[in-house]
Design a protein around this motif. Structure first.
Motif, PDB file in Angstrom:
ATOM      1  N   ASP A 127      18.651  37.024  33.187  1.00  0.00           N
ATOM      2  CA  ASP A 127      18.719  38.431  32.825  1.00  0.00           C
ATOM      3  C   ASP A 127      20.055  39.018  33.249  1.00  0.00           C
ATOM      4  OD1 ASP A 127      18.577  39.033  35.555  1.00  0.00           O
ATOM      5  OD2 ASP A 127      16.458  39.552  35.496  1.00  0.00           O
ATOM      6  N   ILE A 128      20.243  40.300  33.022  1.00  0.00           N
ATOM      7  CA  ILE A 128      21.526  40.936  33.279  1.00  0.00           C
ATOM      8  C   ILE A 128      21.872  40.948  34.764  1.00  0.00           C
ATOM      9  CG2 ILE A 128      20.665  43.295  33.494  1.00  0.00           C
ATOM     10  CD1 ILE A 128      23.125  44.112  31.737  1.00  0.00           C
ATOM     11  N   SER A 129      20.863  40.805  35.627  1.00  0.00           N
ATOM     12  CA  SER A 129      21.111  40.753  37.075  1.00  0.00           C
ATOM     13  C   SER A 129      21.442  39.348  37.550  1.00  0.00           C
ATOM     14  CB  SER A 129      19.885  41.276  37.834  1.00  0.00           C
ATOM     15  OG  SER A 129      18.824  40.354  37.753  1.00  0.00           O
ATOM     16  N   GLY A 130      21.362  38.351  36.638  1.00  0.00           N
ATOM     17  CA  GLY A 130      21.648  36.969  37.020  1.00  0.00           C
ATOM     18  C   GLY A 130      20.428  36.181  37.428  1.00  0.00           C
ATOM     19  N   LYS A 155      26.652  45.977  37.932  1.00  0.00           N
ATOM     20  CA  LYS A 155      26.083  46.644  39.098  1.00  0.00           C
ATOM     21  C   LYS A 155      26.479  46.003  40.422  1.00  0.00           C
ATOM     22  CE  LYS A 155      23.750  49.119  36.110  1.00  0.00           C
ATOM     23  NZ  LYS A 155      24.176  50.475  35.753  1.00  0.00           N
ATOM     24  N   LYS A 156      27.672  45.461  40.488  1.00  0.00           N
ATOM     25  CA  LYS A 156      28.123  44.837  41.735  1.00  0.00           C
ATOM     26  C   LYS A 156      28.867  45.863  42.584  1.00  0.00           C
ATOM     27  CE  LYS A 156      28.331  40.069  40.182  1.00  0.00           C
ATOM     28  NZ  LYS A 156      27.227  39.665  41.042  1.00  0.00           N
ATOM     29  N   ALA A 215      34.455  35.934  34.319  1.00  0.00           N
ATOM     30  CA  ALA A 215      34.333  35.760  35.767  1.00  0.00           C
ATOM     31  C   ALA A 215      33.121  36.519  36.300  1.00  0.00           C
ATOM     32  CB  ALA A 215      35.608  36.225  36.467  1.00  0.00           C
ATOM     33  N   ALA A 216      32.898  37.728  35.776  1.00  0.00           N
ATOM     34  CA  ALA A 216      31.747  38.526  36.211  1.00  0.00           C
ATOM     35  C   ALA A 216      30.437  37.828  35.865  1.00  0.00           C
ATOM     36  CB  ALA A 216      31.805  39.908  35.565  1.00  0.00           C
ATOM     37  N   ILE A 217      30.347  37.301  34.648  1.00  0.00           N
ATOM     38  CA  ILE A 217      29.132  36.617  34.219  1.00  0.00           C
ATOM     39  C   ILE A 217      28.894  35.368  35.059  1.00  0.00           C
ATOM     40  CG2 ILE A 217      28.081  35.322  32.317  1.00  0.00           C
ATOM     41  CD1 ILE A 217      29.589  37.316  30.436  1.00  0.00           C
TER      42      ILE A 217
END
Length: 220
Positions: free
Chosen positions: A214-217, A90-91, A154-156
């Motif tokens: 969580d998935i949003s960091g 979701k970036k 990289a995204a994570i």
């Protein structure tokens, strides 16, 4: 010298040193800052490895190269791969990438893939200074080095980096409880998109500190 991106490339043998030097040379072209190259001898056996370590912001810069990089490597399939990664995190859509940066990142990928094929462990993660992790890192081990695995990692790392590094400052880390095979503290990625790592802390003797995001960091 203190580097704003923290760009550090470590290795553990003469063979992996060659891959580290090549990775550093081209990664610093992408990031725009000189890399520190360090020798981190194997722990508990022959842990031949190459690690690329940076803070969250430069991992976001690598993520931002995702679409043109994946399309250059995978052609039409790269578009679907990019959409899947982008929708997961979701970036916002990244700005236009420089063609040279895509080429430089391709050299990094090819270098890391060759190192992995030759038996080296490949870890992408964050540098940890002044800890008993003995010049290791906290990061994601790439069991297979592909365009998809590089951009996904990289995204994570961009997603959880600020929260993770902030959380780590709360503890005096002793030993990692979940390890990559090169004895780095591992970031484990779960099927639901959450991530976690765990270690023992001097601050709380006998306690295992578990950090989950969580998935949003955000830390959970």
């Amino acid at each position: 010298m203190t580097h704003g991106t923290g760009l550090t490339v470590t290795f553990s043998s003469p063979e992996s040193g060659e891959a580290a030097a090549m990775s550093a040379a081209y990664m610093q072209k992408v990031i725009g800052e000189n890399a520190v190259i360090r020798n981190a001898p194997g722990l508990a056996g022959p842990n031949d490895m190459v690690q690329i370590l940076m803070h969250a912001a430069p991992w976001l810069a690598i993520y931002a190269l995702g679409r043109p990089f994946l399309e250059s490597m995978l052609k039409e399939a790269g578009k679907d791969t990019w959409e899947a990664i982008k929708s997961r995190f979701k970036k916002p859509a990244p700005a236009a990438a420089k063609e040279d940066d895509v080429m430089y990142l391709r050299v990094v990928l090819e270098t890391l893939a060759k190192a992995r094929e030759e038996g080296n462990y490949v870890v992408l993660g964050f540098p940890i200074e002044e800890t008993s992790f003995k010049s290791r890192s906290i990061g994601i081990e790439l069991e297979v080095v592909t365009p998809e695995s590089l951009i996904m990692a990289a995204a994570i790392l961009a997603n959880i980096g600020d929260e993770l590094e902030s959380s780590l400052k709360e503890y005096d880390r002793k030993t990692s409880e979940i390890e990559n095979r090169d004895c780095s503290c591992a970031i484990i990625v779960r099927g639901d998109g959450t991530t976690e790592c765990a270690f023992r802390s001097e601050t709380a003797p006998g306690q295992i500190v578990e950090l989950r995001f969580d998935i949003s960091g955000k830390r959970i």
